[in-house]
Design a protein around this motif. Structure first.
Motif, PDB file in Angstrom:
ATOM      1  N   LEU A 131      65.643  14.824  49.608  1.00 55.80           N
ATOM      2  CA  LEU A 131      64.785  15.892  50.365  1.00 55.80           C
ATOM      3  C   LEU A 131      64.150  14.906  51.502  1.00 55.80           C
ATOM      4  CD1 LEU A 131      63.235  18.412  50.297  1.00 55.80           C
ATOM      5  CD2 LEU A 131      61.711  17.613  48.895  1.00 55.80           C
ATOM      6  N   PHE A 132      63.762  13.917  50.982  1.00 59.71           N
ATOM      7  CA  PHE A 132      63.011  13.012  52.299  1.00 59.71           C
ATOM      8  C   PHE A 132      63.957  12.482  53.179  1.00 59.71           C
ATOM      9  CE2 PHE A 132      59.437  13.327  49.286  1.00 59.71           C
ATOM     10  CZ  PHE A 132      58.328  13.566  50.147  1.00 59.71           C
TER      11      PHE A 132
ATOM     12  N   ASP B  55      56.591  17.258  58.368  1.00 64.85           N
ATOM     13  CA  ASP B  55      56.998  17.691  57.136  1.00 64.85           C
ATOM     14  C   ASP B  55      57.321  16.642  56.034  1.00 64.85           C
ATOM     15  OD1 ASP B  55      56.943  19.892  58.281  1.00 64.85           O
ATOM     16  OD2 ASP B  55      59.182  20.424  58.395  1.00 64.85           O
ATOM     17  N   ARG B  56      57.693  15.579  56.536  1.00 64.00           N
ATOM     18  CA  ARG B  56      57.902  14.232  55.436  1.00 64.00           C
ATOM     19  C   ARG B  56      56.487  13.756  55.036  1.00 64.00           C
ATOM     20  NH1 ARG B  56      62.528  13.698  58.654  1.00 64.00           N
ATOM     21  NH2 ARG B  56      61.544  12.439  60.204  1.00 64.00           N
TER      22      ARG B  56
ATOM     23  N   ILE C 244      58.500  26.201  54.644  1.00 69.05           N
ATOM     24  CA  ILE C 244      59.593  24.981  55.038  1.00 69.05           C
ATOM     25  C   ILE C 244      60.168  24.291  53.950  1.00 69.05           C
ATOM     26  CG2 ILE C 244      59.136  22.605  56.043  1.00 69.05           C
ATOM     27  CD1 ILE C 244      56.754  23.995  57.698  1.00 69.05           C
ATOM     28  N   LEU C 245      59.452  24.234  52.809  1.00 69.56           N
ATOM     29  CA  LEU C 245      59.902  23.424  51.622  1.00 69.56           C
ATOM     30  C   LEU C 245      61.002  24.247  50.997  1.00 69.56           C
ATOM     31  CD1 LEU C 245      59.822  20.776  50.157  1.00 69.56           C
ATOM     32  CD2 LEU C 245      58.226  22.218  48.678  1.00 69.56           C
TER      33      LEU C 245
ATOM     34  N   LEU D 151      69.730  21.903  50.395  1.00 75.45           N
ATOM     35  CA  LEU D 151      70.250  20.774  49.691  1.00 75.45           C
ATOM     36  C   LEU D 151      70.830  21.523  48.258  1.00 75.45           C
ATOM     37  CD1 LEU D 151      67.214  18.161  49.986  1.00 75.45           C
ATOM     38  CD2 LEU D 151      69.651  18.276  51.000  1.00 75.45           C
ATOM     39  N   GLY D 152      70.565  22.804  48.081  1.00 69.60           N
ATOM     40  CA  GLY D 152      71.161  23.300  46.709  1.00 69.60           C
ATOM     41  C   GLY D 152      70.127  23.195  45.636  1.00 69.60           C
ATOM     42  N   ILE D 153      68.913  22.676  45.792  1.00 72.95           N
ATOM     43  CA  ILE D 153      67.856  22.565  44.602  1.00 72.95           C
ATOM     44  C   ILE D 153      67.477  24.028  44.081  1.00 72.95           C
ATOM     45  CG2 ILE D 153      66.043  21.191  43.741  1.00 72.95           C
ATOM     46  CD1 ILE D 153      66.665  19.184  45.981  1.00 72.95           C
TER      47      ILE D 153
END
Length: 187
Positions: A20-21, A30-31, A121-122, A129-131
């Motif tokens: 993610l980061f 965003d980070r 955004i998240l 990422l497919g999470i």
């Protein structure tokens, strides 16, 4: 697990946090924003409403971040949370683009970014990422559960999280199948 924004937010695995980061969040703001959520266990609304003076001092990033009571759920008390080196690095990179009043200014510099905008955004980053099953609250649940798993006393976690009671805090803490097996193995 959360489905269609219903249910408990997923706990993030270490590799998912790294992805993610490194890949999912594409800019310093965003980070830094989600780094605040992850490294302090705060709520997204608390992170979005941070004032510049709550994080930055004359020498850069402060050693403690202040969550003002007026911006916390229930508005009960101000919290002061130590800032980890990983978060210092994220905040230092973001510092040049902070607003005058808010660390994470809203559009056109008015107020602060809205928590719903941050959630959009998240969600995009998680999707890329497919999470699945994760949300802004995943950072809070993951941080508090990790602290508990590392043996941090519940009273200390409660102080960091701002939960009014230990019972409320315990709703956030996940117990894994592996932990259950280890507990039984000790008998």
């Amino acid at each position: 697990m959360k489905v269609n924004r219903h249910g408990k937010a997923k706990l993030l695995a270490s590799n998912e946090v790294t992805q993610l980061f490194e890949l999912g969040l594409t800019n310093a703001r965003d980070r830094a924003l989600f780094g605040v959520c992850f490294y302090t266990g705060c709520r997204i609304a608390e992170a979005c409403s941070l004032r510049t003076e709550d994080i930055y001092g004359p020498g850069g990033v402060r050693s403690r971040l202040t969550l003002r009571k007026g911006n916390t759920k229930g508005k009960r008390s101000t919290r002061s949370i130590p800032v980890r080196p990983e978060l210092v690095a994220l905040l230092a990179i973001h510092q040049s683009s902070t607003g005058k009043i808010y660390v994470f200014p809203g559009r056109w510099g008015r107020g602060h970014i809205h928590p719903d905008s941050a959630a959009v955004i998240l969600r995009g980053a998680f999707e890329s990422l497919g999470i699945e099953g994760a949300s802004t609250h995943s950072f809070r649940r993951t941080a508090l559960t990790r602290m508990s798993n590392l043996g941090t006393p519940l009273r200390v976690i409660q102080e960091i999280s701002g939960h009014e009671s230990l019972a409320a805090l315990q709703e956030y803490l996940e117990v894994s199948d592996e932990q259950l097996e280890q507990a039984i193995a000790q008998l």
